[in-house]
Design a protein around this motif. Sequence first.
Motif, PDB file in Angstrom:
ATOM      1  N   GLU A   1       6.398  10.870   6.951  1.00  0.00           N
ATOM      2  CA  GLU A   1       4.987  11.296   7.044  1.00  0.00           C
ATOM      3  C   GLU A   1       4.065  10.348   6.267  1.00  0.00           C
ATOM      4  OE1 GLU A   1       5.312  15.339   5.752  1.00  0.00           O
ATOM      5  OE2 GLU A   1       5.954  16.029   7.742  1.00  0.00           O
ATOM      6  N   ILE A   2       4.595   9.727   5.218  1.00  0.00           N
ATOM      7  CA  ILE A   2       3.801   8.759   4.442  1.00  0.00           C
ATOM      8  C   ILE A   2       3.748   7.418   5.180  1.00  0.00           C
ATOM      9  CG2 ILE A   2       3.733   7.400   2.297  1.00  0.00           C
ATOM     10  CD1 ILE A   2       5.180   9.818   0.936  1.00  0.00           C
TER      11      ILE A   2
ATOM     12  N   GLU B   1       0.775  -1.247   0.000  1.00  0.00           N
ATOM     13  CA  GLU B   1       0.000   0.000   0.000  1.00  0.00           C
ATOM     14  C   GLU B   1       0.809   1.302   0.000  1.00  0.00           C
ATOM     15  OE1 GLU B   1      -0.944  -1.516   4.336  1.00  0.00           O
ATOM     16  OE2 GLU B   1      -0.165  -2.392   2.482  1.00  0.00           O
ATOM     17  N   ALA B   2       2.075   1.266   0.447  1.00  0.00           N
ATOM     18  CA  ALA B   2       2.846   2.518   0.465  1.00  0.00           C
ATOM     19  C   ALA B   2       3.362   2.903  -0.925  1.00  0.00           C
ATOM     20  CB  ALA B   2       4.013   2.410   1.448  1.00  0.00           C
TER      21      ALA B   2
ATOM     22  N   PRO C   1       2.139   3.479  -4.105  1.00  0.00           N
ATOM     23  CA  PRO C   1       1.603   4.612  -4.867  1.00  0.00           C
ATOM     24  C   PRO C   1       1.894   5.975  -4.229  1.00  0.00           C
ATOM     25  CG  PRO C   1      -0.039   2.863  -4.673  1.00  0.00           C
ATOM     26  CD  PRO C   1       1.109   2.470  -3.799  1.00  0.00           C
ATOM     27  N   ALA C   2       1.782   6.066  -2.893  1.00  0.00           N
ATOM     28  CA  ALA C   2       2.029   7.346  -2.213  1.00  0.00           C
ATOM     29  C   ALA C   2       3.500   7.739  -2.324  1.00  0.00           C
ATOM     30  CB  ALA C   2       1.618   7.243  -0.743  1.00  0.00           C
ATOM     31  N   ILE C   3       4.393   6.741  -2.231  1.00  0.00           N
ATOM     32  CA  ILE C   3       5.830   7.041  -2.328  1.00  0.00           C
ATOM     33  C   ILE C   3       6.191   7.439  -3.757  1.00  0.00           C
ATOM     34  CG2 ILE C   3       8.133   5.974  -2.205  1.00  0.00           C
ATOM     35  CD1 ILE C   3       7.139   4.558   0.368  1.00  0.00           C
ATOM     36  N   GLU C   4       5.600   6.765  -4.738  1.00  0.00           N
ATOM     37  CA  GLU C   4       5.854   7.126  -6.147  1.00  0.00           C
ATOM     38  C   GLU C   4       5.378   8.560  -6.425  1.00  0.00           C
ATOM     39  OE1 GLU C   4       7.026   7.206 -10.010  1.00  0.00           O
ATOM     40  OE2 GLU C   4       7.576   5.640  -8.593  1.00  0.00           O
ATOM     41  N   ALA C   5       4.233   8.928  -5.839  1.00  0.00           N
ATOM     42  CA  ALA C   5       3.706  10.287  -6.045  1.00  0.00           C
ATOM     43  C   ALA C   5       4.646  11.324  -5.438  1.00  0.00           C
ATOM     44  CB  ALA C   5       2.312  10.406  -5.427  1.00  0.00           C
ATOM     45  N   ALA C   6       5.212  11.013  -4.273  1.00  0.00           N
ATOM     46  CA  ALA C   6       6.105  11.966  -3.595  1.00  0.00           C
ATOM     47  C   ALA C   6       7.506  11.963  -4.199  1.00  0.00           C
ATOM     48  CB  ALA C   6       6.181  11.636  -2.110  1.00  0.00           C
TER      49      ALA C   6
ATOM     50  N   ARG D   1       9.440  13.773   4.721  1.00  0.00           N
ATOM     51  CA  ARG D   1       8.277  13.538   3.873  1.00  0.00           C
ATOM     52  C   ARG D   1       7.966  12.039   3.783  1.00  0.00           C
ATOM     53  NH1 ARG D   1       8.484  15.914  -1.830  1.00  0.00           N
ATOM     54  NH2 ARG D   1       6.442  15.275  -2.567  1.00  0.00           N
TER      55      ARG D   1
END
Length: 199
Positions: free
Chosen positions: A81-82, A42-43, A45-50, A78
């Motif tokens: 925080e994710i 689950e992490a 997509p959020a890491i790729e976006a950041a 950052r």
Amino acid sequence: MIVLGLTGSIGMGKSTTAQLFAEAGVPVYDADAAVHRLYEAEAGPAIEAAFPGTTTNGKVDRNRLSARVVHDPAAMKRLEEIVHPMLGASRQKFLWDAEQSGAAVAVVDIPLLFETGGEKRVDAVVVVTTTPEIQRERILARPNMTEEKLAAILAQQMPDAEKRKRAHFVVDTSHGLDPVRARIRDILAEAAKMSPPRT
């Protein structure tokens, strides 16, 4: 259930100590392994976006991510925080499951326990230590480890002496596994006498 926070700087023998707690029948939560699982799922997509370009097929490429954040405190913050809220949820589930299983003691293995204020969420802290010489030797024997990388990692970690000062229990891994096993038995006996934790 008493919750012990297990921590120690890199190369101190914390992973081995965690395995020996598990061997003694204690449920152990491994924060690093939990991060690995989050990076696989689950992490991503959020890491790729950041941090664009740090994942492959939705899974985090740890080397690429590390190269992006290791020398950049703002990027590191950052990333935390994710990941930290996801990690918190997985730790709560582990503790709930351990308590339901009737465990008297559970161990949460968190490398940056003091650095992230994690000591407030446990009943007692176990710090794993060894001599600076053994620590260095162990770390530099790891694949892809360099003096520069080692310096960057140590710069993020609270000094060992400070950790030991703040610990309820200290485990010295300088003399092989048997003394560590004996120390774990002592710690578990002490933990059994502790009053029931925060509700």
